[in-house]
Write a protein that holds these residues in place. Sequence first.
Motif, PDB file in Angstrom:
ATOM      1  N   UNK A 150       0.837  -1.204   0.000  1.00 23.99           N
ATOM      2  CA  UNK A 150       0.000   0.000   0.000  1.00 23.99           C
ATOM      3  C   UNK A 150       0.873   1.255   0.000  1.00 23.99           C
ATOM      4  N   UNK A 151       1.907   1.275   0.843  1.00 22.18           N
ATOM      5  CA  UNK A 151       2.773   2.450   0.943  1.00 22.18           C
ATOM      6  C   UNK A 151       3.565   2.710  -0.322  1.00 22.18           C
ATOM      7  N   UNK A 152       4.088   1.645  -0.932  1.00 22.40           N
ATOM      8  CA  UNK A 152       4.858   1.807  -2.167  1.00 22.40           C
ATOM      9  C   UNK A 152       3.968   2.346  -3.280  1.00 22.40           C
ATOM     10  N   UNK A 153       2.773   1.820  -3.377  1.00 21.53           N
ATOM     11  CA  UNK A 153       1.847   2.267  -4.422  1.00 21.53           C
ATOM     12  C   UNK A 153       1.509   3.751  -4.254  1.00 21.53           C
ATOM     13  N   UNK A 154       1.131   4.152  -3.040  1.00 18.67           N
ATOM     14  CA  UNK A 154       0.763   5.550  -2.797  1.00 18.67           C
ATOM     15  C   UNK A 154       1.972   6.468  -2.961  1.00 18.67           C
ATOM     16  N   UNK A 155       3.162   5.999  -2.528  1.00 16.11           N
ATOM     17  CA  UNK A 155       4.369   6.804  -2.682  1.00 16.11           C
ATOM     18  C   UNK A 155       4.719   7.045  -4.135  1.00 16.11           C
ATOM     19  N   UNK A 156       4.591   6.011  -4.981  1.00 12.51           N
ATOM     20  CA  UNK A 156       4.859   6.158  -6.404  1.00 12.51           C
ATOM     21  C   UNK A 156       3.862   7.117  -7.056  1.00 12.51           C
ATOM     22  N   UNK A 157       2.609   7.014  -6.665  1.00  9.63           N
ATOM     23  CA  UNK A 157       1.591   7.917  -7.210  1.00  9.63           C
ATOM     24  C   UNK A 157       1.901   9.365  -6.828  1.00  9.63           C
ATOM     25  N   UNK A 158       2.282   9.578  -5.574  1.00  8.27           N
ATOM     26  CA  UNK A 158       2.594  10.935  -5.106  1.00  8.27           C
ATOM     27  C   UNK A 158       3.782  11.519  -5.860  1.00  8.27           C
ATOM     28  N   UNK A 159       4.862  10.748  -5.981  1.00 11.18           N
ATOM     29  CA  UNK A 159       6.032  11.222  -6.713  1.00 11.18           C
ATOM     30  C   UNK A 159       5.727  11.497  -8.174  1.00 11.18           C
ATOM     31  N   UNK A 160       4.908  10.649  -8.789  1.00  8.26           N
ATOM     32  CA  UNK A 160       4.542  10.832 -10.193  1.00  8.26           C
ATOM     33  C   UNK A 160       3.736  12.109 -10.388  1.00  8.26           C
ATOM     34  N   UNK A 161       2.829  12.393  -9.455  1.00 10.84           N
ATOM     35  CA  UNK A 161       2.036  13.618  -9.548  1.00 10.84           C
ATOM     36  C   UNK A 161       2.939  14.855  -9.439  1.00 10.84           C
TER      37      UNK A 161
END
Length: 462
Positions: A273-284
């Motif tokens: 869950x954390x890796x997925x949300x972290x990647x989304x945040x960085x991509x944004x």
Amino acid sequence: MGPRSSTKRTGLYIIFFAAAFCGCLTFTLKYFSQAFPCSDIEISIDGNMAETRARSFLGRLGYDSEGYHAVVSFEQDEEVDHYLQNTIGIDRLNELLKISEVCLHYFRVRFYEQGGEEEFVVGVSSNGMIDGFRRYITDTYGGGMLDEESAAKIATDFLENIQGENPALYELNSARSRVLEQRTDYAFVWAREWPYHAGTKQEIMVHVHGESVGFVEKYIKVPDSFSRGLDRESSYSSLLLEFSKFATLGLVLLALFVIIYRAVNRLYISWRYGIYIGLVTGSIAILLAVNNYPVLAIRYSTNVDWWVFVTKELLLVMGGALLAGLQVLIFSVAGKPLECEEFRDTGDDSSGADAILCRDSDSSLIKRCCIGYLLGMALLTLHVAYYVIARRFGAWFPSSPRYSNAYLSFVPVVSIIGASALATFSEEIPFRLFAIPFLKKYTKSNTLAVIIPAIIWAAMHT
């Protein structure tokens, strides 16, 4: 209690909350403009039109801007705006803005060459009028060694023939000179009593570089007492912001401690869950930076090579995206198990909706949703009511125009939605997913678990 009675009570809850929600919404819509009036500016041009008019203006002055890069930004003379809102009121200020008696919001068009020694900045008002001009040159540029009288004649001719001003309405307030090796520069300031508010000065500043005008600006002179008072009030906000940064750093350290503790003791941790949300945040964060590329050159200094500037900005973007994603990752990994333990009574990796539905009945879930939406609407209504009442007792809250540089990006809607999404991940996850469950677990108090993160969040947004 039978199923029919429970259904009836649930229906009554829905009716009550719907009525309360509609009441709050009606009040908010009716009085929102009174609580938060905005600067009423007429924007009749866009960034491309502002650039075209700026190039045409430079052509009138005899400068060829075809070989120059252009970058457009939307600016606000914030100090003057706040001063006039405080002294004459937002309604009167909006009237003056409509008839172009004062220009507080404008397009700043910058023309530059990569690594060049000369650049131009032209201010274009929101209705397309030329509001200001500046030519940046080095001290080694040649010009002329004029006396003060000749330089003043060049300045007044420029005001009258180019700017359409009547210098006779102003009195010369100051004149300064600076002798360089190949030219003499002059700075003149003309002033008059502003006809729309007693005690307020309106000034025009003109710089003459050698034999040509290098700077012209017309503005409202803000009294030093107001500037100092505004700086003093702003310092409290700056202090609260620094406090919020320090508190957020403390939360990061606590989150790291939770991760390490749970890993050492082999307790439940969910990295997915954390890796997925972290990647989304960085991509944004990266997407927003790329989308804002058209206004990137605002910060470019011609003293450095373009590729150095771009590389530096790229590294800053990547580093910022990495830090944003890493922060969200840490809070997500630390907060997910705490949230499961404190609010769901389950340690598995099931979704939030599944966990709530497994624990609560349908009626309980409906009640909780109704209360949540009603509290959100009630909070907005409270804000509106507070500022409506406060304004009637002389309180002042500065208003801003509903326009920003987001409209000058590649795709404006991406900047707006992306900024909202980035705030959701980078703010809600640290406070809601981690801070509240963590404080609830170790303070055993629901009140403290909500109040402490709320204070930090409020300080961050003061």
